[in-house]
Design a protein around this motif. Structure first.
Motif, mmCIF file in Angstrom:
data_model
loop_
_atom_site.group_PDB
_atom_site.id
_atom_site.type_symbol
_atom_site.label_atom_id
_atom_site.label_comp_id
_atom_site.label_asym_id
_atom_site.label_seq_id
_atom_site.Cartn_x
_atom_site.Cartn_y
_atom_site.Cartn_z
ATOM 1 N N ALA A 19 0.493 2.805 69.186
ATOM 2 C CA ALA A 19 0.176 4.236 69.138
ATOM 3 C C ALA A 19 0.852 4.901 67.940
ATOM 4 O O ALA A 19 0.222 5.702 67.237
ATOM 5 C CB ALA A 19 0.609 4.910 70.432
ATOM 6 N N CYS A 20 2.100 4.573 67.681
ATOM 7 C CA CYS A 20 2.792 5.164 66.523
ATOM 8 C C CYS A 20 2.146 4.727 65.219
ATOM 9 O O CYS A 20 2.027 5.523 64.282
ATOM 10 C CB CYS A 20 4.263 4.784 66.537
ATOM 11 N N GLY A 21 1.699 3.494 65.141
ATOM 12 C CA GLY A 21 1.015 3.014 63.944
ATOM 13 C C GLY A 21 -0.313 3.713 63.713
ATOM 14 O O GLY A 21 -0.645 4.081 62.577
ATOM 15 N N PHE A 26 -3.601 7.993 60.764
ATOM 16 C CA PHE A 26 -4.317 9.266 60.662
ATOM 17 C C PHE A 26 -3.515 10.292 59.873
ATOM 18 O O PHE A 26 -4.032 10.973 59.000
ATOM 19 C CB PHE A 26 -4.622 9.842 62.048
ATOM 20 N N GLY A 27 -2.244 10.394 60.180
ATOM 21 C CA GLY A 27 -1.405 11.396 59.538
ATOM 22 C C GLY A 27 -1.233 11.160 58.052
ATOM 23 O O GLY A 27 -1.309 12.093 57.252
ATOM 24 N N PHE A 63 -13.209 4.143 65.850
ATOM 25 C CA PHE A 63 -12.714 2.987 66.601
ATOM 26 C C PHE A 63 -11.206 3.096 66.822
ATOM 27 O O PHE A 63 -10.699 2.869 67.929
ATOM 28 C CB PHE A 63 -13.060 1.696 65.853
ATOM 29 N N ALA A 64 -10.471 3.477 65.784
ATOM 30 C CA ALA A 64 -9.014 3.616 65.897
ATOM 31 C C ALA A 64 -8.638 4.745 66.854
ATOM 32 O O ALA A 64 -7.677 4.616 67.616
ATOM 33 C CB ALA A 64 -8.403 3.856 64.524
ATOM 34 N N MET A 65 -9.387 5.838 66.831
ATOM 35 C CA MET A 65 -9.092 6.944 67.753
ATOM 36 C C MET A 65 -9.396 6.530 69.193
ATOM 37 O O MET A 65 -8.662 6.912 70.112
ATOM 38 C CB MET A 65 -9.905 8.180 67.381
ATOM 39 N N LEU A 69 -6.679 6.643 72.171
ATOM 40 C CA LEU A 69 -6.908 7.302 73.465
ATOM 41 C C LEU A 69 -6.726 6.337 74.628
ATOM 42 O O LEU A 69 -6.181 6.703 75.663
ATOM 43 C CB LEU A 69 -8.307 7.921 73.499
ATOM 44 N N ALA A 70 -7.187 5.096 74.451
ATOM 45 C CA ALA A 70 -7.034 4.105 75.512
ATOM 46 C C ALA A 70 -5.567 3.736 75.722
ATOM 47 O O ALA A 70 -5.142 3.493 76.856
ATOM 48 C CB ALA A 70 -7.841 2.861 75.173
#
Length: 90
Positions: A19-21, A26-27, A63-65, A69-70
């Motif tokens: 999740a941090c990656g 995105f950031g 796909f990454a989002m 979310l999952a």
């Protein structure tokens, strides 16, 4: 920031790192695009997440989002098993 907070509350180390990656992906992409727009960096051709047009970029970010979310969703089964374990111990 909300996603990072939820990731830090997770017990699984893989979920925290993944999740941090993904949040960093995105950031950093958004930060680079914004700094190019205010002339702090030279243009690199990077798309703004979910805004700029680019078929493969949009597909990869979607796909990454979905993975993010999952990873950070609340699982109902984990709360139920914890509550039933507390009742069994009481």
């Amino acid at each position: 920031m909300r996603t990072l907070r939820q990731a830090m509350e997770e017990q699984d180390l893989f979920v925290q790192f993944a999740a941090c990656g993904l949040v960093a992906l995105f950031g950093l992409q958004a930060l680079i695009n914004m700094s190019v727009n205010v002339n702090l960096m030279p243009a690199k051709g990077m798309t703004l997440p979910f805004i700029s047009y680019g078929g493969s970029s949009l597909l990869a970010l979607a796909f990454a989002m979905g993975m993010l979310l999952a990873l950070t969703r609340r699982r109902a089964g984990s709360n139920v098993s914890a509550a039933s374990g507390r009742r069994a111990n009481a």
